[in-house]
Design an enzyme around this catalytic site. Structure first.
Site, PDB file in Angstrom:
ATOM      1  N   ASP A   8      -8.985 -38.209  -7.658  1.00 13.26           N
ATOM      2  CA  ASP A   8      -8.540 -36.848  -7.375  1.00 13.26           C
ATOM      3  C   ASP A   8      -8.046 -36.297  -8.712  1.00 13.26           C
ATOM      4  O   ASP A   8      -7.083 -36.821  -9.285  1.00 13.26           O
ATOM      5  CB  ASP A   8      -7.413 -36.917  -6.340  1.00 13.26           C
ATOM      6  CG  ASP A   8      -6.766 -35.567  -6.078  1.00 13.26           C
ATOM      7  OD1 ASP A   8      -7.050 -34.598  -6.813  1.00 13.26           O
ATOM      8  OD2 ASP A   8      -5.960 -35.499  -5.142  1.00 13.26           O
ATOM      9  N   ASN A  22     -13.256 -19.494  -8.628  1.00 13.86           N
ATOM     10  CA  ASN A  22     -14.156 -18.362  -8.360  1.00 13.86           C
ATOM     11  C   ASN A  22     -13.695 -17.178  -9.199  1.00 13.86           C
ATOM     12  O   ASN A  22     -12.642 -17.235  -9.837  1.00 13.86           O
ATOM     13  CB  ASN A  22     -14.190 -18.023  -6.859  1.00 13.86           C
ATOM     14  CG  ASN A  22     -12.817 -17.674  -6.321  1.00 13.86           C
ATOM     15  OD1 ASN A  22     -12.197 -16.707  -6.760  1.00 13.86           O
ATOM     16  ND2 ASN A  22     -12.314 -18.487  -5.397  1.00 13.86           N
ATOM     17  N   GLY A  30     -11.959 -26.757  -1.839  1.00 14.71           N
ATOM     18  CA  GLY A  30     -12.432 -27.793  -2.768  1.00 14.71           C
ATOM     19  C   GLY A  30     -11.406 -28.162  -3.824  1.00 14.71           C
ATOM     20  O   GLY A  30     -10.201 -28.221  -3.555  1.00 14.71           O
ATOM     21  N   ASP A  32     -10.441 -26.461  -6.331  1.00 14.67           N
ATOM     22  CA  ASP A  32      -9.582 -25.305  -6.608  1.00 14.67           C
ATOM     23  C   ASP A  32      -8.352 -25.343  -5.688  1.00 14.67           C
ATOM     24  O   ASP A  32      -7.200 -25.215  -6.145  1.00 14.67           O
ATOM     25  CB  ASP A  32     -10.409 -24.030  -6.358  1.00 14.67           C
ATOM     26  CG  ASP A  32      -9.785 -22.776  -6.922  1.00 14.67           C
ATOM     27  OD1 ASP A  32      -8.783 -22.878  -7.646  1.00 14.67           O
ATOM     28  OD2 ASP A  32     -10.315 -21.681  -6.632  1.00 14.67           O
ATOM     29  N   TYR A 119     -20.617 -24.222  -4.074  1.00 12.36           N
ATOM     30  CA  TYR A 119     -21.609 -23.404  -4.768  1.00 12.36           C
ATOM     31  C   TYR A 119     -23.020 -24.006  -4.772  1.00 12.36           C
ATOM     32  O   TYR A 119     -23.959 -23.374  -5.263  1.00 12.36           O
ATOM     33  CB  TYR A 119     -21.137 -23.078  -6.190  1.00 12.36           C
ATOM     34  CG  TYR A 119     -20.096 -21.961  -6.239  1.00 12.36           C
ATOM     35  CD1 TYR A 119     -19.647 -21.326  -5.072  1.00 12.36           C
ATOM     36  CD2 TYR A 119     -19.558 -21.531  -7.448  1.00 12.36           C
ATOM     37  CE1 TYR A 119     -18.703 -20.311  -5.114  1.00 12.36           C
ATOM     38  CE2 TYR A 119     -18.609 -20.507  -7.496  1.00 12.36           C
ATOM     39  CZ  TYR A 119     -18.191 -19.905  -6.328  1.00 12.36           C
ATOM     40  OH  TYR A 119     -17.256 -18.886  -6.383  1.00 12.36           O
TER      41      TYR A 119
HETATM   42  N1  AR6 Z   1     -10.731 -33.888  -7.538  1.00 14.43           N
HETATM   43  C1  AR6 Z   1     -11.940 -33.958  -8.128  1.00 14.43           C
HETATM   44  N2  AR6 Z   1     -13.055 -33.405  -7.625  1.00 14.43           N
HETATM   45  C2  AR6 Z   1     -12.943 -32.741  -6.457  1.00 14.43           C
HETATM   46  C3  AR6 Z   1     -11.711 -32.607  -5.763  1.00 14.43           C
HETATM   47  C4  AR6 Z   1     -10.562 -33.216  -6.365  1.00 14.43           C
HETATM   48  N3  AR6 Z   1      -9.359 -33.144  -5.798  1.00 14.43           N
HETATM   49  N4  AR6 Z   1     -11.934 -31.892  -4.625  1.00 14.43           N
HETATM   50  C5  AR6 Z   1     -13.255 -31.602  -4.605  1.00 14.43           C
HETATM   51  N5  AR6 Z   1     -13.867 -32.114  -5.689  1.00 14.43           N
HETATM   52  P1  AR6 Z   1     -16.028 -27.296  -5.203  1.00 14.43           P
HETATM   53  P2  AR6 Z   1     -17.729 -25.316  -6.581  1.00 14.43           P
HETATM   54  C6  AR6 Z   1     -15.284 -32.031  -6.099  1.00 14.43           C
HETATM   55  O1  AR6 Z   1     -16.552 -26.854  -3.880  1.00 14.43           O
HETATM   56  O2  AR6 Z   1     -18.949 -25.901  -5.987  1.00 14.43           O
HETATM   57  C7  AR6 Z   1     -13.755 -23.075  -4.168  1.00 14.43           C
HETATM   58  O3  AR6 Z   1     -13.412 -22.521  -2.936  1.00 14.43           O
HETATM   59  C8  AR6 Z   1     -16.312 -31.782  -5.039  1.00 14.43           C
HETATM   60  O4  AR6 Z   1     -16.633 -33.012  -4.371  1.00 14.43           O
HETATM   61  O5  AR6 Z   1     -14.585 -27.566  -5.337  1.00 14.43           O
HETATM   62  O6  AR6 Z   1     -17.717 -24.966  -8.042  1.00 14.43           O
HETATM   63  C9  AR6 Z   1     -13.557 -22.091  -5.315  1.00 14.43           C
HETATM   64  O7  AR6 Z   1     -12.470 -21.226  -5.089  1.00 14.43           O
HETATM   65  C10 AR6 Z   1     -17.482 -31.281  -5.867  1.00 14.43           C
HETATM   66  O8  AR6 Z   1     -18.205 -32.381  -6.425  1.00 14.43           O
HETATM   67  O9  AR6 Z   1     -16.395 -26.206  -6.364  1.00 14.43           O
HETATM   68  C11 AR6 Z   1     -14.872 -21.355  -5.343  1.00 14.43           C
HETATM   69  O10 AR6 Z   1     -14.886 -20.298  -4.403  1.00 14.43           O
HETATM   70  C12 AR6 Z   1     -16.802 -30.551  -7.025  1.00 14.43           C
HETATM   71  O11 AR6 Z   1     -15.426 -30.913  -6.962  1.00 14.43           O
HETATM   72  C13 AR6 Z   1     -15.866 -22.406  -4.947  1.00 14.43           C
HETATM   73  O12 AR6 Z   1     -15.151 -23.357  -4.157  1.00 14.43           O
HETATM   74  C14 AR6 Z   1     -16.917 -29.049  -6.966  1.00 14.43           C
HETATM   75  O13 AR6 Z   1     -16.854 -28.591  -5.619  1.00 14.43           O
HETATM   76  C15 AR6 Z   1     -16.424 -23.130  -6.153  1.00 14.43           C
HETATM   77  O14 AR6 Z   1     -17.417 -24.016  -5.737  1.00 14.43           O
END
Ligand code: AR6
Length: 166
Positions: A8, A22, A30, A32, A119
């Protein structure tokens, strides 16, 4: 050396962690969501003052309650089939984050797999771009970490890194 770990990202004791944000920079799900929860409400306040960030660019804030000193917020492209400059924009995310880190004296940095969750960017293709960018700037950092959230993701990174070592 590029480190590929499964963790994490909010738990890491590094100078900077990168957030997959975003364009509003006002939080979301996620990684964020996890970063905002762990950093506390001061992070949202700091992001609000910045006033948004275009896709492919990056902005920096303090880490507040996180162990990391800084959060570098970057906005990855939404996957729309690959013909809408997604690779260029994803590369720009990594490059702009790295530049910002360098400007702030960051020596240790961790990246999540930007754009590969909500995304929808294909994980293998995104990891290839991430590793290429990280490899280019590896000598400039003490630690440059690909922080994978799942074992499957860590395996993709490790396999790609083995076949094209930096
Ligand atoms: N530590 C490390 N990696 C993580 C964690 C964590 N705690 N949580 C999730 N991931 P995403 P995106 C991974 O959806 O695709 C948000 O709502 C996850 O498994 O977080 O760039 C923003 O506000 C994946 O591999 O980001 C935007 O609206 C990676 O992080 C949107 O999502 C990215 O997944 C951005 O989407």
């Amino acid at each position: 050396m590029i480190e590929i770990i499964q963790a994490d990202i909010t738990t890491l004791h590094v100078d900077a962690i990168v957030n997959a944000a975003n364009t509003s920079l006002l939080g979301g799900g996620g990684v964020d969501g996890a970063i905002h929860r762990a950093a506390g409400p001061e992070l949202l306040e700091a992001c609000r003052k910045i006033g948004g960030c275009p896709t492919g660019e990056a902005r920096i804030t303090p880490g507040f309650r996180l162990p990391a000193r800084f959060v570098i917020h970057t906005v990855g492209p939404i996957w729309r089939g690959g013909q809408h400059q997604e690779p260029e924009l994803l590369r720009a995310c990594y490059m702009n984050s790295i530049r910002l880190a360098q400007d702030h004296g960051v020596r240790t940095i961790a990246f999540p797999a930007v754009s590969t969750g909500a995304y929808g960017y294909p994980k293998q293709d995104a990891a290839t771009i991430a590793l290429q960018c990280m490899a280019e700037y590896e000598p400039d950092f003490e630690r440059i970490i690909a922080c994978c959230f799942s074992p499957a993701e860590a395996q993709i990174y490790a396999q790609l890194h083995r076949s094209a070592p930096a």
